[in-house]
Design a protein around this motif. Structure first.
Motif, PDB file in Angstrom:
ATOM      1  N   ILE A   1       3.964  10.586  -6.835  1.00 46.29           N
ATOM      2  CA  ILE A   1       4.812  10.649  -7.923  1.00 46.29           C
ATOM      3  C   ILE A   1       4.132  11.137  -9.375  1.00 46.29           C
ATOM      4  O   ILE A   1       4.692  12.041 -10.100  1.00 46.29           O
ATOM      5  CB  ILE A   1       6.018   9.784  -7.921  1.00 46.29           C
ATOM      6  N   GLN A   2       3.279  10.258  -9.757  1.00 41.63           N
ATOM      7  CA  GLN A   2       2.616  10.635 -10.988  1.00 41.63           C
ATOM      8  C   GLN A   2       2.008  12.087 -10.988  1.00 41.63           C
ATOM      9  O   GLN A   2       1.906  12.820 -11.779  1.00 41.63           O
ATOM     10  CB  GLN A   2       1.297   9.564 -11.190  1.00 41.63           C
ATOM     11  N   GLU A   3       1.238  12.480  -9.746  1.00 43.91           N
ATOM     12  CA  GLU A   3       0.627  13.609  -9.696  1.00 43.91           C
ATOM     13  C   GLU A   3       1.623  14.796  -9.693  1.00 43.91           C
ATOM     14  O   GLU A   3       1.342  15.638 -10.367  1.00 43.91           O
ATOM     15  CB  GLU A   3      -0.136  13.703  -8.227  1.00 43.91           C
ATOM     16  N   LYS A   4       2.980  14.455  -9.175  1.00 44.35           N
ATOM     17  CA  LYS A   4       3.813  15.472  -9.251  1.00 44.35           C
ATOM     18  C   LYS A   4       4.347  15.787 -10.679  1.00 44.35           C
ATOM     19  O   LYS A   4       4.573  16.976 -11.216  1.00 44.35           O
ATOM     20  CB  LYS A   4       5.001  14.932  -8.318  1.00 44.35           C
ATOM     21  N   GLN A   5       4.445  14.666 -11.475  1.00 41.06           N
ATOM     22  CA  GLN A   5       4.814  14.739 -12.921  1.00 41.06           C
ATOM     23  C   GLN A   5       3.812  15.527 -13.794  1.00 41.06           C
ATOM     24  O   GLN A   5       4.032  16.240 -14.603  1.00 41.06           O
ATOM     25  CB  GLN A   5       5.048  13.218 -13.317  1.00 41.06           C
TER      26      GLN A   5
ATOM     27  N   PRO B   1      10.832  11.389 -16.447  1.00 44.88           N
ATOM     28  CA  PRO B   1      11.544  10.125 -16.183  1.00 44.88           C
ATOM     29  C   PRO B   1      10.356   9.042 -16.312  1.00 44.88           C
ATOM     30  O   PRO B   1       9.265   9.229 -15.744  1.00 44.88           O
ATOM     31  CB  PRO B   1      11.987  10.238 -14.778  1.00 44.88           C
ATOM     32  N   GLU B   2      10.937   7.765 -16.754  1.00 45.65           N
ATOM     33  CA  GLU B   2       9.810   6.691 -17.128  1.00 45.65           C
ATOM     34  C   GLU B   2       9.481   6.175 -15.586  1.00 45.65           C
ATOM     35  O   GLU B   2      10.235   6.008 -14.985  1.00 45.65           O
ATOM     36  CB  GLU B   2      10.495   5.812 -17.898  1.00 45.65           C
ATOM     37  N   LEU B   3       8.473   6.033 -15.300  1.00 49.11           N
ATOM     38  CA  LEU B   3       7.862   5.449 -14.054  1.00 49.11           C
ATOM     39  C   LEU B   3       7.261   4.259 -14.451  1.00 49.11           C
ATOM     40  O   LEU B   3       5.850   4.190 -15.070  1.00 49.11           O
ATOM     41  CB  LEU B   3       6.988   6.446 -13.577  1.00 49.11           C
ATOM     42  N   VAL B   4       7.607   3.152 -13.896  1.00 48.98           N
ATOM     43  CA  VAL B   4       6.919   2.002 -13.895  1.00 48.98           C
ATOM     44  C   VAL B   4       6.511   1.019 -12.730  1.00 48.98           C
ATOM     45  O   VAL B   4       7.593   1.189 -11.827  1.00 48.98           O
ATOM     46  CB  VAL B   4       7.814   0.707 -14.774  1.00 48.98           C
ATOM     47  N   PHE B   5       5.655   0.863 -12.248  1.00 47.20           N
ATOM     48  CA  PHE B   5       5.396   0.167 -11.158  1.00 47.20           C
ATOM     49  C   PHE B   5       5.598  -1.520 -11.176  1.00 47.20           C
ATOM     50  O   PHE B   5       5.012  -2.336 -11.458  1.00 47.20           O
ATOM     51  CB  PHE B   5       3.950   0.394 -10.619  1.00 47.20           C
ATOM     52  N   ASP B   6       6.940  -1.580 -11.078  1.00 47.16           N
ATOM     53  CA  ASP B   6       7.629  -2.818 -11.213  1.00 47.16           C
ATOM     54  C   ASP B   6       8.120  -3.423  -9.704  1.00 47.16           C
ATOM     55  O   ASP B   6       8.083  -2.854  -8.891  1.00 47.16           O
ATOM     56  CB  ASP B   6       8.437  -2.978 -12.228  1.00 47.16           C
ATOM     57  N   ASP B   7       8.692  -4.564  -9.979  1.00 49.45           N
ATOM     58  CA  ASP B   7       9.274  -5.112  -8.741  1.00 49.45           C
ATOM     59  C   ASP B   7      10.374  -4.199  -8.105  1.00 49.45           C
ATOM     60  O   ASP B   7      10.631  -4.097  -6.885  1.00 49.45           O
ATOM     61  CB  ASP B   7      10.266  -6.658  -8.892  1.00 49.45           C
ATOM     62  N   GLY B   8      11.165  -3.390  -9.018  1.00 51.10           N
ATOM     63  CA  GLY B   8      12.323  -2.544  -8.539  1.00 51.10           C
ATOM     64  C   GLY B   8      11.573  -1.342  -7.941  1.00 51.10           C
ATOM     65  O   GLY B   8      12.217  -0.802  -7.008  1.00 51.10           O
ATOM     66  N   PHE B   9      10.759  -0.832  -8.484  1.00 51.70           N
ATOM     67  CA  PHE B   9       9.834   0.213  -7.711  1.00 51.70           C
ATOM     68  C   PHE B   9       9.493   0.006  -6.440  1.00 51.70           C
ATOM     69  O   PHE B   9       9.759   0.474  -5.383  1.00 51.70           O
ATOM     70  CB  PHE B   9       8.677   0.681  -8.562  1.00 51.70           C
TER      71      PHE B   9
ATOM     72  N   ALA C   1       0.984  -1.355  -0.112  1.00 49.12           N
ATOM     73  CA  ALA C   1       0.004  -0.069  -0.043  1.00 49.12           C
ATOM     74  C   ALA C   1       0.793   1.114   0.033  1.00 49.12           C
ATOM     75  O   ALA C   1       0.564   2.108  -0.714  1.00 49.12           O
ATOM     76  CB  ALA C   1      -1.000   0.067   1.299  1.00 49.12           C
ATOM     77  N   PHE C   2       2.141   1.175   0.826  1.00 48.42           N
ATOM     78  CA  PHE C   2       2.968   2.236   0.716  1.00 48.42           C
ATOM     79  C   PHE C   2       3.416   2.735  -0.703  1.00 48.42           C
ATOM     80  O   PHE C   2       3.567   3.594  -1.110  1.00 48.42           O
ATOM     81  CB  PHE C   2       3.990   2.085   1.779  1.00 48.42           C
ATOM     82  N   ALA C   3       4.022   1.341  -1.419  1.00 47.47           N
ATOM     83  CA  ALA C   3       4.445   1.636  -2.636  1.00 47.47           C
ATOM     84  C   ALA C   3       3.773   2.175  -3.757  1.00 47.47           C
ATOM     85  O   ALA C   3       3.831   3.029  -4.402  1.00 47.47           O
ATOM     86  CB  ALA C   3       5.076   0.042  -3.181  1.00 47.47           C
ATOM     87  N   LYS C   4       2.219   1.725  -3.623  1.00 47.36           N
ATOM     88  CA  LYS C   4       1.309   2.203  -4.255  1.00 47.36           C
ATOM     89  C   LYS C   4       0.773   3.955  -3.960  1.00 47.36           C
ATOM     90  O   LYS C   4       0.952   4.556  -5.106  1.00 47.36           O
ATOM     91  CB  LYS C   4      -0.095   1.329  -4.392  1.00 47.36           C
ATOM     92  N   ALA C   5       0.964   4.077  -2.721  1.00 47.09           N
ATOM     93  CA  ALA C   5       0.737   5.615  -2.465  1.00 47.09           C
ATOM     94  C   ALA C   5       1.676   6.449  -2.937  1.00 47.09           C
ATOM     95  O   ALA C   5       1.678   7.775  -3.641  1.00 47.09           O
ATOM     96  CB  ALA C   5       0.530   5.746  -0.976  1.00 47.09           C
TER      97      ALA C   5
ATOM     98  N   ASP D   1       6.610  11.956   0.436  1.00 45.97           N
ATOM     99  CA  ASP D   1       8.020  12.986   0.307  1.00 45.97           C
ATOM    100  C   ASP D   1       9.001  12.225  -0.401  1.00 45.97           C
ATOM    101  O   ASP D   1       9.977  12.680  -0.730  1.00 45.97           O
ATOM    102  CB  ASP D   1       8.545  12.712   1.751  1.00 45.97           C
ATOM    103  N   ILE D   2       8.647  11.009  -1.096  1.00 43.32           N
ATOM    104  CA  ILE D   2       9.466  10.132  -2.003  1.00 43.32           C
ATOM    105  C   ILE D   2       9.652  10.699  -3.309  1.00 43.32           C
ATOM    106  O   ILE D   2       8.505  11.065  -3.887  1.00 43.32           O
ATOM    107  CB  ILE D   2       8.887   8.511  -2.043  1.00 43.32           C
ATOM    108  N   SER D   3      10.759  10.919  -3.915  1.00 41.47           N
ATOM    109  CA  SER D   3      10.872  11.392  -5.289  1.00 41.47           C
ATOM    110  C   SER D   3      11.433  10.434  -6.357  1.00 41.47           C
ATOM    111  O   SER D   3      11.760   9.467  -6.043  1.00 41.47           O
ATOM    112  CB  SER D   3      11.995  12.449  -5.219  1.00 41.47           C
ATOM    113  N   ILE D   4      10.933  10.659  -7.622  1.00 41.96           N
ATOM    114  CA  ILE D   4      11.114   9.932  -8.563  1.00 41.96           C
ATOM    115  C   ILE D   4      12.746   9.596  -8.549  1.00 41.96           C
ATOM    116  O   ILE D   4      13.293   8.524  -9.032  1.00 41.96           O
ATOM    117  CB  ILE D   4      10.586  10.300 -10.135  1.00 41.96           C
ATOM    118  N   GLU D   5      13.675  10.742  -8.445  1.00 42.54           N
ATOM    119  CA  GLU D   5      15.078  10.685  -8.268  1.00 42.54           C
ATOM    120  C   GLU D   5      15.626   9.513  -7.290  1.00 42.54           C
ATOM    121  O   GLU D   5      16.345   8.469  -7.881  1.00 42.54           O
ATOM    122  CB  GLU D   5      15.745  12.095  -7.837  1.00 42.54           C
ATOM    123  N   GLU D   6      14.886   9.433  -6.209  1.00 43.41           N
ATOM    124  CA  GLU D   6      15.282   8.503  -5.238  1.00 43.41           C
ATOM    125  C   GLU D   6      14.935   7.023  -5.773  1.00 43.41           C
ATOM    126  O   GLU D   6      15.831   6.089  -5.661  1.00 43.41           O
ATOM    127  CB  GLU D   6      14.529   8.260  -4.011  1.00 43.41           C
TER     128      GLU D   6
END
Length: 484
Positions: free
Chosen positions: A52-56, A147-155, A43-47, A171-176
């Motif tokens: 991040i999508q909204e920020k982009q 930046p490409e954003l994919v909800f995969d195992d790495g994310f 749930a944390f990862a989905k949030a 607070d989590i950024s796409i850069e991190e």
């Protein structure tokens, strides 16, 4: 708003490191009480992904609005050009009509010359100075790279690592996320070589001598080094020698051992965070043998400093190596950072440092990166050169905070460590930049560095791109090394 990588919240955010008294047991207790279960982590990862999508989306809307506002100006400018063209045509017709009565008395060449002269005078008399805006310069601003954003195992794994450090999803950024995925991918060779075999060994029950020998062989193959391997084996035996521990718990215990080893050198520092200070000059001397990636590291750190909101400058003081200055200039152009260099060949490095400090003070620079010589042929000359540079800094900028970083190629393993020992004796090192982790199965050399040299790792590189070097986090490194 710039993302400040130097002051990013992580497990090393406290200024004063804690004392190392029974660290594995304490850390394990903290992990059990703070790390949420699998469903909560998902749930944390989905949030985090949604945030991040909204920020982009917000970042892409603003440039488009600006482009729309400029459209009327382009239309007006185009209409002005059309009007001027029509006036020019009418002017030409008037000139021809005026000259027709006199045309009968002139030859063909005289008539053509008269027409040109009259046309020119008419245009000058009726001309209007009009500035036509540069339309192309405006339209290029609408191009936005996302930046490409994919909800995969790495994310999901990256989000879990950040959650375990107390980060909030918003607070989590796409850069991190991007960096953690690169780090895990860079350590993939080392992880695949040791993780599954470690699990099978520790899952067989209490450690016997055969199991100890096998773990020792695994660690040495990963270039952990003899000293670090002995330390790890001793710590493991205390926990696993007399009791049966499930494989996952044994790996978690091993993670705590490795993390404590990597953090140990920081106990001698007042502040564990390694970052330049705002509104004051900080100087970092970058040393390392030629070929370790010293010049590339300077370019990447300068880019990182620029992105994090610091005023940065580079001093090209490695004046003896062919093309070294030009390589630094190339990386300076890529990172958008000015390079101070002497145009002559074989110039005095100390003179370049003097000029660089002068320029940094005039420009109110916050971070000055100085490229120093990378030669090991004569340790005495190297020590004398670095000592001279230090004296120039002390004289020119006496109150400046100075650090010295060694760039170490991870692919060299123990050979690189022997080079590091020579520089450590000569350069008053503050820490290590470990590069090229993506191209080796010897990621364990990081443990050998801190155990044998007693130096903290300050930055870590996991790729050739300008974004592929970041400040080091022991927690993130160990998770990337031992998480399946």
């Amino acid at each position: 708003m710039a993302f400040n990588w130097f002051n990013r919240p992580n497990n090393q955010s406290a200024d004063t490191p804690q004392t190392q008294t029974e660290p594995p047991a304490v850390a394990a207790t903290q992990s059990e009480t703070t790390v949420p279960d699998t469903e909560d982590l998902l749930a944390f990862a989905k949030a985090a992904y949604k945030n991040i999508q909204e920020k982009q989306q917000i970042e892409t809307v603003a440039p488009v609005t600006v482009a729309e506002d400029t459209i009327p100006e382009k239309i007006v400018a185009t209409e002005e050009v059309i009007t001027l063209t029509e006036n020019a045509v009418e002017t030409t017709e008037d000139i021809v009509n005026e000259l027709q009565p006199e045309a009968a008395n002139l030859s063909f060449l005289e008539r053509a010359a008269a027409e040109r002269q009259a046309k020119q005078e008419k245009l000058i008399a009726s001309s209007i100075e009009t500035e036509i805006p540069e339309i192309l310069a405006i339209t290029t601003e609408t191009e936005v790279t996302i930046p490409e954003l994919v909800f995969d195992d790495g994310f999901r794994w990256s989000a879990e690592v950040l959650a375990a450090q107390g980060r909030k999803a918003e607070d989590i950024s796409i850069e991190e996320i991007t960096w953690l995925k690169k780090l895990r991918q860079g350590l993939d060779k080392t992880r695949r070589n040791i993780l599954n075999r470690l699990k099978s060994i520790v899952g067989q029950g209490p450690l016997n001598q055969d199991a100890v020998n096998e773990i020792e062989s695994l660690l040495l193959q990963a270039d952990v080094g003899v000293e670090a391997t002995e330390y790890i084996i001793t710590a493991l035996q205390k926990k696993l020698l007399t009791e049966v521990t499930p494989p996952e718990q044994a790996i978690a215990y091993l993670k705590e051992i490795l993390k404590d080893m990597l953090d140990a050198p920081l106990q001698n520092h007042v502040k564990s965070r390694f970052a330049p200070e705002k509104d004051t000059l900080t100087i970092w001397l970058i040393t390392g043998v030629n070929g370790a990636g010293k010049t590339t590291t300077i370019g990447k750190i300068s880019h990182l400093a620029q992105k994090s909101g610091y005023k940065c400058l580079i001093g090209a003081a490695d004046t003896f190596r062919a093309a070294a200055v030009e390589q630094v200039k190339v990386w300076g152009n890529r990172s958008g950072v000015e390079v101070i260099a002497n145009p002559g060949k074989n110039t005095d490095p100390a003179a370049v440092v003097f000029d660089a400090i002068t320029a940094a003070q005039a420009r109110e620079t916050e971070l000055l990166l100085i490229d120093t010589a990378g030669r090991l042929q004569n340790k005495k000359n190297l020590m004398e050169e670095l000592s001279k540079i230090r004296k120039i800094i002390t004289k020119k900028a006496p109150n400046t905070h100075v650090e010295s970083l060694l760039v170490l190629d991870a692919t060299l393993g123990q050979n690189g460590l022997r080079q590091a020992e020579v520089f450590s004796q000569a350069a008053q090192l503050s820490g290590v930049v470990l590069t090229k982790l993506d191209g080796t199965a010897r990621g364990g050399v990081a443990l050998a560095v801190v155990q044998q040299l007693g130096l903290p790792i300050r930055f870590i590189g996991a790729g050739e791109g300008i974004e592929d070097l970041r400040p080091f986090s022991s927690y993130e490194f160990v998770e990337a090394l031992l998480s399946g």
